[in-house]
Each structure stands twice: as structure tokens, then as C-alpha cells.
Design an enzyme around this catalytic site. Structure first.
Site, PDB file in Angstrom:
ATOM      1  N   LYS A 135       0.829  -1.214   0.000  1.00  0.00           N
ATOM      2  CA  LYS A 135       0.000   0.000   0.000  1.00  0.00           C
ATOM      3  C   LYS A 135       0.861   1.261   0.000  1.00  0.00           C
ATOM      4  O   LYS A 135       1.985   1.287   0.485  1.00  0.00           O
ATOM      5  CB  LYS A 135      -0.937   0.016   1.219  1.00  0.00           C
ATOM      6  CG  LYS A 135      -2.029  -1.048   1.173  1.00  0.00           C
ATOM      7  CD  LYS A 135      -3.248  -0.564   0.417  1.00  0.00           C
ATOM      8  CE  LYS A 135      -4.296  -1.629   0.217  1.00  0.00           C
ATOM      9  NZ  LYS A 135      -5.326  -1.667   1.194  1.00  0.00           N
ATOM     10  N   ARG A 184      -4.215 -10.081   3.370  1.00  0.00           N
ATOM     11  CA  ARG A 184      -4.189 -10.096   1.902  1.00  0.00           C
ATOM     12  C   ARG A 184      -2.839  -9.571   1.462  1.00  0.00           C
ATOM     13  O   ARG A 184      -2.457  -8.454   1.814  1.00  0.00           O
ATOM     14  CB  ARG A 184      -5.304  -9.214   1.325  1.00  0.00           C
ATOM     15  CG  ARG A 184      -6.655  -9.852   1.350  1.00  0.00           C
ATOM     16  CD  ARG A 184      -7.657  -9.112   0.466  1.00  0.00           C
ATOM     17  NE  ARG A 184      -7.552  -7.665   0.501  1.00  0.00           N
ATOM     18  CZ  ARG A 184      -8.227  -6.883   1.339  1.00  0.00           C
ATOM     19  NH1 ARG A 184      -9.057  -7.397   2.206  1.00  0.00           N
ATOM     20  NH2 ARG A 184      -8.062  -5.573   1.300  1.00  0.00           N
TER      21      ARG A 184
END
Length: 178
Positions: free
Chosen positions: A121, A156
Site C-alpha cells: 500500500k 491479503r
């Protein structure tokens, strides 16, 4: 798309809107009797990162999950099929994401499996000064350790092997969670 994916053998649905965007989605997951991840997202994908504001991000997400879990059950989704995801990076600043990571354990009292998706991210890159998402895999593994320590059930990730090992080692040190 979710109905087609389930018919083709998918096992669960990951809904970034927590059953808010598509009015038919609740019927799809209810009728399929499948697990569904209810993820928090502030706003909509096109605008969620413009100016996300929270008074208390953890408290607001907690209240959101209470509401969405109750709503889903009231609409026929079995409680045991519901998972929650705080939605790191979805309508949150780097500071918000860090606050959520510091307080992941707060969501355990909701009694539902916790999913954490921090893989590669942007906020990891902002903290470390890494612009290439593939260069954020070590940071992702660090978040996997944080999530496993806090009792997350699923992470994830892009690089499964490294994160599997990070989670296994964390559980070996701190013991298995429920």
C-alpha cells in the site's frame, strides 16, 4: 460478477463497500451462503483519498462495523459468514492507517474474523520513501506480523511465501489465536 464468480467456484466475496454499493449483493451472498468480507471505505473509490477526516478513526470504524454486521444479519446473511476489514488505504491517511494498525485488537470484540490488507500500500511507501510498490514487500511482512500479533485471521498479500513465514513465526512466538 460476484454471482458468476461464486458459480465458477469462488469461495468468498470481498466487498469493498460492506454491502452498500450494489443493492443486489446482499442477496447474492445470502443465497450463496458464502463468507463475505465487509470492508470499510470512506466515500467512493474516485474521491476517497481527497480529504479523509475522522474524529477518532478506530471508534468510527468500530461503529461502522457494528452497524454493517447488524444490517447484514437483519438481511439474512449468517453471522458466521461475516468477516471485517478496516480497509487500510481506502479513505484513510497514513496517520489513520497507523492508528488502525496500533489498535487492531479493538475490532476483535466484534467476534468476527479480522482481515487486514496492507500489501504494498501507498502509506507504506510514504513512511519508507519507497515509490515502487514491489519494494514494499518487507514492510508488508512487518504489517503481517503486527496483524498476526493483534489476532487477525487473514492477511491479503502479494508475496504469499514471505508473509506466510512471517505469520507462522509470529504465531510460534506468541501462540495461536482463536
Amino acid at each position: 460478477i460476484a454471482a458468476d464468480a461464486l458459480a465458477a467456484g469462488a469461495y468468498l466475496v470481498n466487498d469493498i463497500s460492506a454491502l452498500r454499493m450494489d443493492p443486489e449483493m446482499v442477496a447474492v451472498v445470502r443465497d450463496a451462503d458464502c463468507p463475505v468480507v465487509l470492508m470499510h471505505m470512506l466515500g467512493e473509490p474516485k474521491t476517497m483519498q481527497e480529504t479523509p477526516v475522522y474524529e477518532d478513526v478506530v471508534d468510527e470504524l468500530y461503529g461502522f462495523f457494528v452497524e454493517r454486521l447488524n444490517w447484514a444479519v437483519d438481511h439474512g446473511v449468517k453471522e458466521e459468514n461475516l468477516l471485517i476489514d478496516p480497509g487500510l488505504g481506502f479513505g484513510k491517511t497514513t496517520a489513520h492507517n497507523l492508528e488502525i494498525l496500533r489498535n487492531l485488537e479493538a475490532f476483535r470484540s466484534l467476534g468476527r474474523p479480522l482481515v487486514v490488507g496492507a500489501s504494498r500500500k501507498r502509506f507504506l511507501g510514504e513512511i519508507l520513501g519507497i515509490t515502487d510498490p514491489k519494494g514494499r514487500d518487507a514492510a508488508t511482512a512487518a504489517v503481517t506480523v503486527i496483524a498476526a500479533t493483534a489476532g487477525a485471521h487473514i492477511v491479503r498479500v502479494h508475496e504469499v511465501g514471505v508473509n506466510r513465514d512471517a505469520a507462522r513465526l509470529t504465531r510460534a512466538v506468541f501462540g495461536p489465536e482463536d
